[in-house]
Design an enzyme around this catalytic site. Structure first.
Site, PDB file in Angstrom:
ATOM      1  CG  PHE A   2      -1.885   1.154   1.219  1.00 47.44           C
ATOM      2  CD1 PHE A   2      -3.093   1.054   0.541  1.00 47.44           C
ATOM      3  CD2 PHE A   2      -1.585   2.353   1.853  1.00 47.44           C
ATOM      4  CE1 PHE A   2      -3.989   2.124   0.509  1.00 47.44           C
ATOM      5  CE2 PHE A   2      -2.469   3.427   1.824  1.00 47.44           C
ATOM      6  CZ  PHE A   2      -3.677   3.306   1.152  1.00 47.44           C
TER       7      PHE A   2
ATOM      8  CG  ASP B 225       5.597   3.710   1.715  1.00 47.27           C
ATOM      9  OD1 ASP B 225       5.626   4.396   2.748  1.00 47.27           O
ATOM     10  OD2 ASP B 225       4.557   3.527   1.044  1.00 47.27           O
TER      11      ASP B 225
ATOM     12  CE  LYS C 217      -0.190   5.674   7.508  1.00 46.84           C
ATOM     13  NZ  LYS C 217      -1.620   5.882   7.729  1.00 46.84           N
TER      14      LYS C 217
END
Ligand code: PLP
Length: 389
Positions: A131, A216, A245
């Site tokens: 993702f 990532d 985040k």
């Protein structure tokens, strides 16, 4: 659905509850009900809700300068970029606002590098169930089941292979391949950690074949796994890393970091109106300064081990499966118990946990979560499992 919710586009199945305040590991709704928050905005509020350092940094920055323009330097931008470079293997930082935007930047940087150095090589090898975000290119890079037919045609140039399978990566490489991009722990896939041997083999293979390695770390970075960045736990250095985040502690902020040798954007190649704005970067400085305080990462490792231990106990007493992950990003395999139904029942009882898969619960509390709060979460989950959802 009540009328007051009608104007919000229904892109998520939201419960009809309105949150008005947060304190550490607790979220409070408008009726005054308190929820123990082991989701934290999907691993975003690294310091929990309303951490004094973050509040102070924002309160000091707001009256000074909120936005100067991405075309000018500002103090928090320089300070945060300097700290990130000092504490990582990278030389340059590009600030963005979301993880997807940072990943778009990483994809563009790899393609530019391929155009300059590898005769136009442009394909990225990415992973099944991975993702990377919800922009068109990052959806194309993702391997999320169910996304195959959506928003076609996707951006071409992404080749998906099974995670943790070095032979599959090697087989997928061709003359057009420029990079391999992966999450150190596949969060949305159900908290599936990369095998350290796989990551080290990947580093060797990519170096041998003149490919870039992109990590990532949108979910795993900023202390979440107990290391400042998860790559440090593998003992390898990627060429490019993305953060999101936790870096802003809840304020929209993300970053693309690159080694000097691959940092080939020219002015005009990459940008964005809000990139590197002083307000978000001041938040980022407060988060990073807190995470770098002596003992902070050791405490993440300790609370992570305790959470793992409590989840292992639950698994044992209720006949569930493995506990996966590192630090404070853990998943519990619920085997034949319906994980979304368990998360829904937990919500009703004032506990926020997430079910990324039908058989997995994900736990991503504040990095400041206390052992007592972990106990409270485990006791609540124990009761829910006992009741038999
Ligand atoms: N990359 C990873 C590993 C993520 O977990 C996420 C979000 O869940 C993203 C990228 C996308 O980040 P954002 O939602 O900020 O665009």
């Amino acid at each position: 659905m009540s009328d007051r919710f009608q104007a919000v586009m229904p892109v998520a199945p939201r419960p009809e509850v309105v949150f008005v305040a947060g304190e550490g590991s607790w979220l409070i709704d408008e009726a005054g009900k308190r929820y123990l928050d082991f989701v934290q905005g999907w691993a975003v509020n690294a310091l929990g809700h309303g951490h004094p350092s973050l509040i102070r940094a924002l309160q000091e920055q707001v009256p000074r300068l909120i936005n100067a323009s991405p075309a000018f330097y500002n103090e928090p931008m320089l300070k945060l970029a300097g700290m990130l470079v000092d504490h990582s293997a990278f030389d340059h930082v590009f600030f963005a606002n979301t993880g997807a935007e940072a990943n778009e930047g990483a994809i563009k940087l790899a393609r530019k590098w391929g155009a300059l150095n590898r005769d136009g090589a442009h394909k990225l090898i990415t992973f099944a169930h991975g993702f990377h975000g919800r922009t068109l290119a990052t959806m194309s890079a993702s391997g999320k089941p169910g996304w195959e037919g959506l928003f076609e045609p996707k951006v071409p140039g992404f080749v998906k292979v099974p995670y943790n399978d070095i032979d599959a990566v090697e087989t997928a490489i061709d003359d057009d391949t420029v990079a391999v991009m992966l999450e150190p722990i596949q969060g949305e896939a159900g908290v599936i950690p990369a095998d350290p041997v796989f990551v080290r083999d990947l580093r060797t293979l990519t170096a041998e074949r003149e490919l870039l390695l992109i990590l990532d770390e949108v979910q795993t970075g900023m202390g979440r796994t107990g290391d400042l960045f998860a790559y440090q736990g593998f003992g390898v250095e990627p060429d490019i890393m993305t953060l999101g985040k936790g870096i802003g502690g809840g304020v929209p902020l993300a970053a693309l970091l690159a080694k000097e040798a691959v940092s080939c954007f020219d002015p005009g190649d990459q940008g964005g109106t809000y990139g590197g704005n002083p307000l978000a970067c001041a938040a980022g400085c407060a988060v990073l300064e807190t995470v770098l305080q002596p003992g902070f990462l050791a405490s993440v490792r300790a609370t992570g081990s305790y959470l793992q231990h409590r989840l292992d106990q639950l698994s044992y007493s209720h006949g569930l499966g493995d506990v996966r992950g590192r630090g404070l990003l853990l998943g519990l395999d619920t085997t034949d118990r319906d994980a979304p139904a368990l998360a829904k029942r937990a919500f009703e009882r004032g506990l926020l946990i997430n079910a990324p898969r039908s058989d997995t619960l994900r736990f991503m509390p504040a990095l400041t979560v206390s052992l007592a709060e972990i106990d409270q979460m485990a006791e609540c989950l124990d009761e829910i499992l006992e009741e038999g959802v």
